[in-house]
Scaffold this motif. Structure first.
Motif, PDB file in Angstrom:
ATOM      1  N   LYS A 109       0.811  -1.218   0.000  1.00 32.62           N
ATOM      2  CA  LYS A 109       0.000   0.000   0.000  1.00 32.62           C
ATOM      3  C   LYS A 109       0.844   1.268   0.000  1.00 32.62           C
ATOM      4  CE  LYS A 109      -4.046  -2.032   2.270  1.00 32.62           C
ATOM      5  NZ  LYS A 109      -4.929  -1.989   3.475  1.00 32.62           N
ATOM      6  N   SER A 110       1.996   1.223   0.650  1.00 29.30           N
ATOM      7  CA  SER A 110       2.796   2.438   0.794  1.00 29.30           C
ATOM      8  C   SER A 110       3.826   2.620  -0.315  1.00 29.30           C
ATOM      9  CB  SER A 110       3.513   2.433   2.149  1.00 29.30           C
ATOM     10  OG  SER A 110       4.426   1.331   2.223  1.00 29.30           O
ATOM     11  N   THR A 111       4.278   1.534  -0.939  1.00 29.54           N
ATOM     12  CA  THR A 111       5.372   1.627  -1.913  1.00 29.54           C
ATOM     13  C   THR A 111       4.964   1.192  -3.316  1.00 29.54           C
ATOM     14  OG1 THR A 111       6.970   1.200  -0.153  1.00 29.54           O
ATOM     15  CG2 THR A 111       7.735   0.892  -2.429  1.00 29.54           C
ATOM     16  N   TYR A 112       4.353   0.028  -3.430  1.00 29.99           N
ATOM     17  CA  TYR A 112       4.125  -0.549  -4.751  1.00 29.99           C
ATOM     18  C   TYR A 112       2.881   0.009  -5.440  1.00 29.99           C
ATOM     19  CZ  TYR A 112       7.909  -3.796  -3.869  1.00 29.99           C
ATOM     20  OH  TYR A 112       9.148  -4.332  -3.617  1.00 29.99           O
ATOM     21  N   TRP A 113       1.746   0.018  -4.744  1.00 33.76           N
ATOM     22  CA  TRP A 113       0.542   0.505  -5.396  1.00 33.76           C
ATOM     23  C   TRP A 113       0.637   1.977  -5.788  1.00 33.76           C
ATOM     24  CZ3 TRP A 113      -3.050  -0.603  -8.491  1.00 33.76           C
ATOM     25  CH2 TRP A 113      -4.129   0.259  -8.683  1.00 33.76           C
ATOM     26  N   PRO A 114       1.239   2.876  -4.978  1.00 38.96           N
ATOM     27  CA  PRO A 114       1.374   4.264  -5.437  1.00 38.96           C
ATOM     28  C   PRO A 114       2.089   4.394  -6.777  1.00 38.96           C
ATOM     29  CG  PRO A 114       1.803   4.149  -3.092  1.00 38.96           C
ATOM     30  CD  PRO A 114       1.654   2.732  -3.565  1.00 38.96           C
ATOM     31  N   LYS A 115       3.089   3.556  -7.040  1.00 37.33           N
ATOM     32  CA  LYS A 115       3.764   3.590  -8.346  1.00 37.33           C
ATOM     33  C   LYS A 115       2.799   3.202  -9.460  1.00 37.33           C
ATOM     34  CE  LYS A 115       8.351   2.406  -6.501  1.00 37.33           C
ATOM     35  NZ  LYS A 115       9.055   3.634  -6.908  1.00 37.33           N
ATOM     36  N   LEU A 116       2.040   2.138  -9.222  1.00 41.22           N
ATOM     37  CA  LEU A 116       1.074   1.696 -10.225  1.00 41.22           C
ATOM     38  C   LEU A 116      -0.034   2.725 -10.409  1.00 41.22           C
ATOM     39  CD1 LEU A 116       0.783  -2.042  -9.121  1.00 41.22           C
ATOM     40  CD2 LEU A 116       2.156  -1.119 -10.989  1.00 41.22           C
ATOM     41  N   ASP A 117      -0.499   3.305  -9.319  1.00 40.54           N
ATOM     42  CA  ASP A 117      -1.580   4.284  -9.371  1.00 40.54           C
ATOM     43  C   ASP A 117      -1.182   5.484 -10.229  1.00 40.54           C
ATOM     44  OD1 ASP A 117      -4.229   5.266  -7.851  1.00 40.54           O
ATOM     45  OD2 ASP A 117      -2.820   6.928  -7.958  1.00 40.54           O
ATOM     46  N   SER A 118       0.038   5.971 -10.037  1.00 41.28           N
ATOM     47  CA  SER A 118       0.512   7.125 -10.802  1.00 41.28           C
ATOM     48  C   SER A 118       0.630   6.795 -12.294  1.00 41.28           C
ATOM     49  CB  SER A 118       1.862   7.581 -10.254  1.00 41.28           C
ATOM     50  OG  SER A 118       2.403   8.621 -11.028  1.00 41.28           O
ATOM     51  N   ALA A 119       1.138   5.617 -12.603  1.00 42.45           N
ATOM     52  CA  ALA A 119       1.283   5.230 -14.016  1.00 42.45           C
ATOM     53  C   ALA A 119      -0.075   5.078 -14.687  1.00 42.45           C
ATOM     54  CB  ALA A 119       2.068   3.921 -14.109  1.00 42.45           C
ATOM     55  N   ILE A 120      -1.037   4.495 -13.990  1.00 42.39           N
ATOM     56  CA  ILE A 120      -2.378   4.319 -14.566  1.00 42.39           C
ATOM     57  C   ILE A 120      -3.025   5.668 -14.828  1.00 42.39           C
ATOM     58  CG2 ILE A 120      -4.692   3.412 -14.106  1.00 42.39           C
ATOM     59  CD1 ILE A 120      -3.294   1.205 -12.443  1.00 42.39           C
ATOM     60  N   GLN A 122      -1.571   8.466 -15.613  1.00 40.52           N
ATOM     61  CA  GLN A 122      -0.984   9.059 -16.820  1.00 40.52           C
ATOM     62  C   GLN A 122      -1.473   8.376 -18.081  1.00 40.52           C
ATOM     63  OE1 GLN A 122       3.333  10.145 -16.506  1.00 40.52           O
ATOM     64  NE2 GLN A 122       3.208   9.168 -14.514  1.00 40.52           N
ATOM     65  N   LEU A 123      -1.628   7.059 -18.033  1.00 42.84           N
ATOM     66  CA  LEU A 123      -2.080   6.331 -19.217  1.00 42.84           C
ATOM     67  C   LEU A 123      -3.533   6.646 -19.550  1.00 42.84           C
ATOM     68  CD1 LEU A 123      -0.408   2.870 -18.503  1.00 42.84           C
ATOM     69  CD2 LEU A 123       0.251   4.520 -20.257  1.00 42.84           C
ATOM     70  N   LEU A 124      -4.371   6.824 -18.534  1.00 42.00           N
ATOM     71  CA  LEU A 124      -5.791   7.087 -18.769  1.00 42.00           C
ATOM     72  C   LEU A 124      -6.045   8.495 -19.292  1.00 42.00           C
ATOM     73  CD1 LEU A 124      -7.407   5.382 -15.636  1.00 42.00           C
ATOM     74  CD2 LEU A 124      -7.586   4.625 -18.003  1.00 42.00           C
ATOM     75  N   THR A 125      -5.150   9.426 -19.016  1.00 41.32           N
ATOM     76  CA  THR A 125      -5.380  10.821 -19.396  1.00 41.32           C
ATOM     77  C   THR A 125      -4.493  11.293 -20.538  1.00 41.32           C
ATOM     78  OG1 THR A 125      -3.819  11.524 -17.662  1.00 41.32           O
ATOM     79  CG2 THR A 125      -6.158  11.433 -17.081  1.00 41.32           C
ATOM     80  N   ILE A 132       4.802   9.716 -22.408  1.00 44.18           N
ATOM     81  CA  ILE A 132       4.503   9.381 -21.015  1.00 44.18           C
ATOM     82  C   ILE A 132       5.815   9.088 -20.299  1.00 44.18           C
ATOM     83  CG2 ILE A 132       3.231   7.869 -19.480  1.00 44.18           C
ATOM     84  CD1 ILE A 132       1.480   9.601 -21.233  1.00 44.18           C
ATOM     85  N   PRO A 133       6.205   9.913 -19.323  1.00 39.79           N
ATOM     86  CA  PRO A 133       7.505   9.719 -18.648  1.00 39.79           C
ATOM     87  C   PRO A 133       7.445   8.655 -17.562  1.00 39.79           C
ATOM     88  CG  PRO A 133       6.418  11.650 -17.778  1.00 39.79           C
ATOM     89  CD  PRO A 133       5.518  11.126 -18.874  1.00 39.79           C
ATOM     90  N   ILE A 134       7.145   7.431 -17.919  1.00 33.87           N
ATOM     91  CA  ILE A 134       7.130   6.336 -16.958  1.00 33.87           C
ATOM     92  C   ILE A 134       7.984   5.199 -17.500  1.00 33.87           C
ATOM     93  CG2 ILE A 134       4.822   6.912 -16.084  1.00 33.87           C
ATOM     94  CD1 ILE A 134       3.713   4.611 -17.734  1.00 33.87           C
ATOM     95  N   SER A 135       8.460   4.371 -16.583  1.00 32.45           N
ATOM     96  CA  SER A 135       9.250   3.204 -16.965  1.00 32.45           C
ATOM     97  C   SER A 135       8.328   1.987 -17.019  1.00 32.45           C
ATOM     98  CB  SER A 135      10.370   2.977 -15.954  1.00 32.45           C
ATOM     99  OG  SER A 135      10.989   1.726 -16.185  1.00 32.45           O
ATOM    100  N   TYR A 136       8.072   1.505 -18.232  1.00 33.26           N
ATOM    101  CA  TYR A 136       7.204   0.341 -18.372  1.00 33.26           C
ATOM    102  C   TYR A 136       7.849  -0.891 -17.722  1.00 33.26           C
ATOM    103  CZ  TYR A 136       4.206   2.939 -21.569  1.00 33.26           C
ATOM    104  OH  TYR A 136       3.339   3.861 -22.107  1.00 33.26           O
ATOM    105  N   ALA A 196      -5.634   3.720 -23.907  1.00 31.60           N
ATOM    106  CA  ALA A 196      -5.002   3.413 -22.620  1.00 31.60           C
ATOM    107  C   ALA A 196      -4.984   1.909 -22.356  1.00 31.60           C
ATOM    108  CB  ALA A 196      -5.737   4.135 -21.491  1.00 31.60           C
ATOM    109  N   LEU A 197      -6.020   1.209 -22.779  1.00 31.55           N
ATOM    110  CA  LEU A 197      -6.063  -0.242 -22.562  1.00 31.55           C
ATOM    111  C   LEU A 197      -4.932  -0.958 -23.291  1.00 31.55           C
ATOM    112  CD1 LEU A 197      -9.841  -1.264 -22.640  1.00 31.55           C
ATOM    113  CD2 LEU A 197      -8.426  -0.477 -20.747  1.00 31.55           C
TER     114      LEU A 197
END
Length: 366
Positions: A109-120, A122-125, A132-136, A196-197
């Motif tokens: 909850k504190s480390t892994y999901w926040p990374k995924l949440d931020s990437a999602i 950016q992809l949705l918007t 998109i400045p993310i590391s796939y 995004a999908l």
């Protein structure tokens, strides 16, 4: 890829590190510290000093985290001195590597999901063509580790909740759109989500394969398309369809590509919506209407003529002429052979006349 933020540091700074199948780092010589806790280092050092100094048998070592107690360096219970400690530690090495760097639910909850949440987010918007400045690779690694650590169910639940909240905001924005922008904004929302999908589904492919397909007997892409259908399309279909039909009756009110994208997208979301406007869907989806029959050819011709008149009334005279030429070709193909025979006869007569005249002229010239 920099994964220092995702990996817990293990052992001492100078120890060689190895990696298990769950990407958990573990020290080649540091098992004792993890198994015995903070007292392991003190216990081992004391034991080795006393063994080297020849401490008499019967000297007991203090308990360290409940692991060792009453161990005599030269006694039967601890035969072999320092080697016994090393042997005991090595026996439990296979267990220790699964205890090190375990991703707890708090870590998730504190480390892994926040990374995924931020990437999602950016992809949705993102807009088409945006960078998109993310590391796939980093995001895929996060998903992989969470699945290996048995967090698939929580991660799937968080993903569905995240996308649902996004789609509800999109739906509210569409409801506030004026009629003249409604179709175009729906097209943007649909295209942006489907785009995004194409990135989200591959990033979560490991969760899809080992949790959704295996335990839920479903597919991630199907689930995410269903979310758009339920939270956006179903809420707007009865407002959208009349506007599409009106735009169809007015040529070029919206661009043909926009109309095609929306109609094909609605058909992908729910094929049953074809029944709401079969004629509209048939212009972009093949085999929607039943096959043409000979008894209705006159009706088809009347529809073509009506379309020609409407186009000419709107100033599209060239298109009307072109459609008239197309209708003439259809008439010729449907069996108006007599007209064709007469045309060929006249063409033959002209050819004969021109040939005779040419011959006569050539003789006169000579």
């Amino acid at each position: 890829m920099d994964e220092e933020s995702m990996e817990e540091e293990g052992g001492g700074g100078g120890e060689p590190m190895m990696d298990d199948q769950n990407h958990n780092n573990w020290g080649a010589g540091g098992y004792g510290r993890h198994l015995l806790g903070s007292a392991a280092g003190q216990l081992g050092d004391r034991f080795l000093r006393e063994a080297a100094a020849g401490t008499p048998a019967g000297t007991e070592l203090s308990e360290a985290n409940g692991v060792l107690q009453g161990c005599e360096p030269g006694g039967a219970s601890c035969k072999g001195g320092a080697g016994a400690i090393a042997a005991a530690i090595n026996i439990n090495a296979s267990t220790s590597k699964f205890l090190m760097n375990v991703i707890t639910i708090e870590d998730y909850k504190s480390t892994y999901w926040p990374k995924l949440d931020s990437a999602i987010d950016q992809l949705l918007t993102q807009s088409p063509g945006d960078y998109i400045p993310i590391s796939y690779e980093q995001i895929y690694s996060c998903v992989y580790k969470c699945v290996c650590q048995q967090h698939s169910e929580q991660m799937y639940s968080d993903l569905i909740k995240k996308i649902t909240n996004h789609l509800e905001r999109v739906s509210k924005e569409l409801q506030a759109s004026p009629p003249d922008l409604y179709i175009e904004r729906f097209n943007v929302a649909l295209g942006q989500y489907m785009g995004a999908l194409q990135s989200i589904v591959p990033l979560f492919i490991y969760m899809n394969k080992f949790y959704i397909e295996t335990k839920l007997n479903r597919d991630l892409r199907d689930d995410l398309i269903k979310l758009f259908t339920e939270h956006v399309a179903e809420k707007h279909i009865y407002n959208l369809m009349p506007l599409l039909l009106e735009a169809q009756s007015t040529p070029f009110q919206i661009t043909p590509s926009t109309m095609a994208n929306i109609v094909k997208g609605l058909y992908t979301l729910r094929p049953e919506w074809v029944q709401m406007a079969p004629a509209l869907f048939s212009k972009f989806i093949p085999n929607i209407l039943p096959p043409a029959v000979e008894s209705e050819l006159q009706e088809y011709a009347a529809q073509d003529q009506k379309l020609q008149r409407e186009l000419m009334q709107n100033g599209f005279t060239r298109i009307g002429q072109l459609l008239g030429s197309i209708s003439l070709v259809k008439d010729l193909n449907q069996g108006t052979h007599s007209r064709g025979d007469q045309s060929r006869k006249r063409a033959g007569e002209e050819l004969t006349y021109n040939g005779s005249s040419t011959c006569a002229s050539s003789r006169g010239y000579r």
